[in-house]
Each structure stands twice: as C-alpha cells, then as structure tokens.
Design a protein around this motif. Structure first.
Motif, mmCIF file in Angstrom:
data_model
loop_
_atom_site.group_PDB
_atom_site.id
_atom_site.type_symbol
_atom_site.label_atom_id
_atom_site.label_comp_id
_atom_site.label_asym_id
_atom_site.label_seq_id
_atom_site.Cartn_x
_atom_site.Cartn_y
_atom_site.Cartn_z
ATOM 1 N N ARG A 52 0.833 -1.202 0.000
ATOM 2 C CA ARG A 52 0.000 0.000 0.000
ATOM 3 C C ARG A 52 0.867 1.252 0.000
ATOM 4 O O ARG A 52 0.586 2.220 -0.699
ATOM 5 N N SER A 53 1.959 1.227 0.755
ATOM 6 C CA SER A 53 2.873 2.369 0.773
ATOM 7 C C SER A 53 3.476 2.611 -0.600
ATOM 8 O O SER A 53 3.577 3.749 -1.065
ATOM 9 N N VAL A 55 2.189 1.735 -3.482
ATOM 10 C CA VAL A 55 1.120 2.243 -4.358
ATOM 11 C C VAL A 55 0.950 3.738 -4.133
ATOM 12 O O VAL A 55 0.864 4.532 -5.083
ATOM 13 N N ASP A 56 0.901 4.162 -2.863
ATOM 14 C CA ASP A 56 0.729 5.577 -2.538
ATOM 15 C C ASP A 56 1.883 6.416 -3.085
ATOM 16 O O ASP A 56 1.691 7.581 -3.457
ATOM 17 N N LYS A 57 3.078 5.844 -3.106
ATOM 18 C CA LYS A 57 4.246 6.581 -3.591
ATOM 19 C C LYS A 57 4.392 6.532 -5.102
ATOM 20 O O LYS A 57 5.295 7.155 -5.665
ATOM 21 N N ARG A 85 7.934 13.683 -4.608
ATOM 22 C CA ARG A 85 7.582 13.530 -3.192
ATOM 23 C C ARG A 85 8.645 14.180 -2.310
ATOM 24 O O ARG A 85 8.318 14.891 -1.352
#
Length: 260
Positions: A52-53, A55-57, A85
């Motif tokens: 999930r991390s 994907v978010d990045k 980012r």
C-alpha cells in the motif's frame, strides 16, 4: 539488480523492504501479495502495508479486488514520483523553518542581550579562528579590534570583508610592531580598500581584544604558567561598555593609517 540499487532507492526515501519489493516486481510479471512476501522474505502480515505504501508513492500499481496482483510502475514514472515527493517534503520543511525562524531568532537575541554574563573559553588556535570568523559573520553594526602581536589567527580574513560589504562598520587599531607581521603587511591594503577604518597607535598597545556590536568581547588570555587557554568570549554589556571606552580612547590617540 544489486545492493547498490537498493541503497540508492533508500536514499530516495524508500525503506529497505520497500526497495526490495519494488526491485522484485521490476524483475517479474504481476504477482499476488503472498508470492511477493515469500520472494522478498517479508512477513505476510506486513506485506500489505508495504504494498500500500508503494502504491501511494507511485512505484507500483495494483489490480482491483482482494486477490489483486501487483506490478512495478515504469522506472521513469516511479523515480519521478519519488523525486516529486522529496521536493514537496523539502518545500514543506522549508515552510516550517520559515515559520519557526522569527521566534527562534527572537529568543536567541533576547538571551544574547540578557544582562547575565556568558563566558566561553577557547582552548585551541583553530577554535579561536572559527569563533572569530563566526562572530564577524554574525555582526550587524560594528566590529572594533585592537591588534597587537602575536597574532593568533591569520589569513585574508574573508569574514571581515563580507561584513564590510553588507554595511558593518569595522575599525582596527594597530601598533607599529604588528604592521611588519607578514599577514598584516600582505592583507592590510585589501582590508582598507574594502572599507576597514585603520589607525596606528604610537607605541605598544596595552592589550588586544575584539568587540562585536558593542556587546560581545573576544580577548586572549596570557598568564605565566597557564597553558591551554587561548582566548575567552564574554557577552556582557558592562564589560563591553568599558572596553568600548578604552577602544575610543586608543582610537583618538592613534593616527589614521593613510598618514603614516
């Protein structure tokens, strides 16, 4: 890809496990979370958080549904997302610094102006030089220096030149003997051309010191049998006022350098 690539990805903001998972997917077709956990040595309980991390990045893409497969995003897009980012985080830190700086500066200046005495003991010539340059760089209005031998710091004194260029008034009183010192002889014309006001005292100066913004004093300590102590810094209004009076007295008794 080897450890070097993992390290570079970590430098861009990924954790070690995130870097390992991204590189695993870069070498494979789309994989389910359980397979990714097995191939990277990641526990199945934490692999979903890692995925999930990522994907978010923007480093991996995921299909829909509970049993979805994950695949690596193209490196150009993935690394670009990491850089963006980092840029946004850096900009956010800069804004936080801009918000904190006025209050911290005011607190520092309030403490620096306090009536209580603050003394620093400088025990090596290199530390004397570093602190002397820093005080010149921090000076806002004035630098007054009584110069006699032996010199404890040398060189072209770029910090004073920078202070002169930003409008700080710098005055220096030299005695006859110190004018022959190679450092002074080599650099004095450059200092005065930048705006230093220089005078020569007719004889031996009684002591040497530097006074910054009529508040902070740097003074060498010379005492028989005392070793190791090279100089002190004292932030005290009363001492600074007394030495400012002494400086003005010596200044009046001295001759402008251009007349020597």
């Amino acid at each position: 890809m080897g450890t070097d690539t993992e390290t570079m990805l970590e430098d861009l903001g990924l954790s070690k496990t995130e870097a390992k998972v991204y590189l695993c997917l870069l070498d494979e077709a789309a994989l389910p979370a359980a397979t990714i956990a097995d191939r990277t040595g990641t526990s199945r309980s934490s692999v979903y958080l890692i995925l999930r991390s990522l994907v978010d990045k923007g480093l991996i893409d995921a299909g829909a549904g509970y049993s979805s497969r994950y695949h690596a995003a193209p490196p150009g897009r993935a690394l670009g997302a990491l850089l963006e980012r980092e840029r946004l985080e850096l900009e956010n830190r800069k804004q936080q610094v801009d918000l904190m700086l006025p209050g911290l500066t005011a607190q520092f200046e309030q403490n620096a102006r306090a009536d209580g005495e603050l003394v620093e003991i400088l025990r090596t010539p290199s530390l004397v030089g570093e602190r002397f340059d820093r005080l010149q760089s921090e000076a806002r209005t004035s630098i007054d220096i009584v110069v006699r031998g032996p010199l404890q710091v040398g060189g072209p004194n770029d910090a004073e030149v920078a202070a002169l260029r930003r409008g700080v008034r710098a005055r220096a009183i030299y005695d006859d003997a110190i004018l022959a010192d190679p450092v002074v002889a080599r650099n004095l014309a450059g200092w005065t051309s930048e705006g230093e006001q220089a005078r020569v005292y007719p004889g031996a100066l009684p002591m040497k010191f530097a006074l910054f913004d009529a508040h902070t004093v740097v003074m060498p300590l010379v005492a028989p049998g005392v070793t190791g102590v090279v100089a002190i810094i004292v932030r005290n209004h009363e001492l600074a006022a007394a030495l400012e009076f002494l400086f003005d007295t010596l200044w009046t008794a001295s001759t402008p350098l251009k007349q020597v």
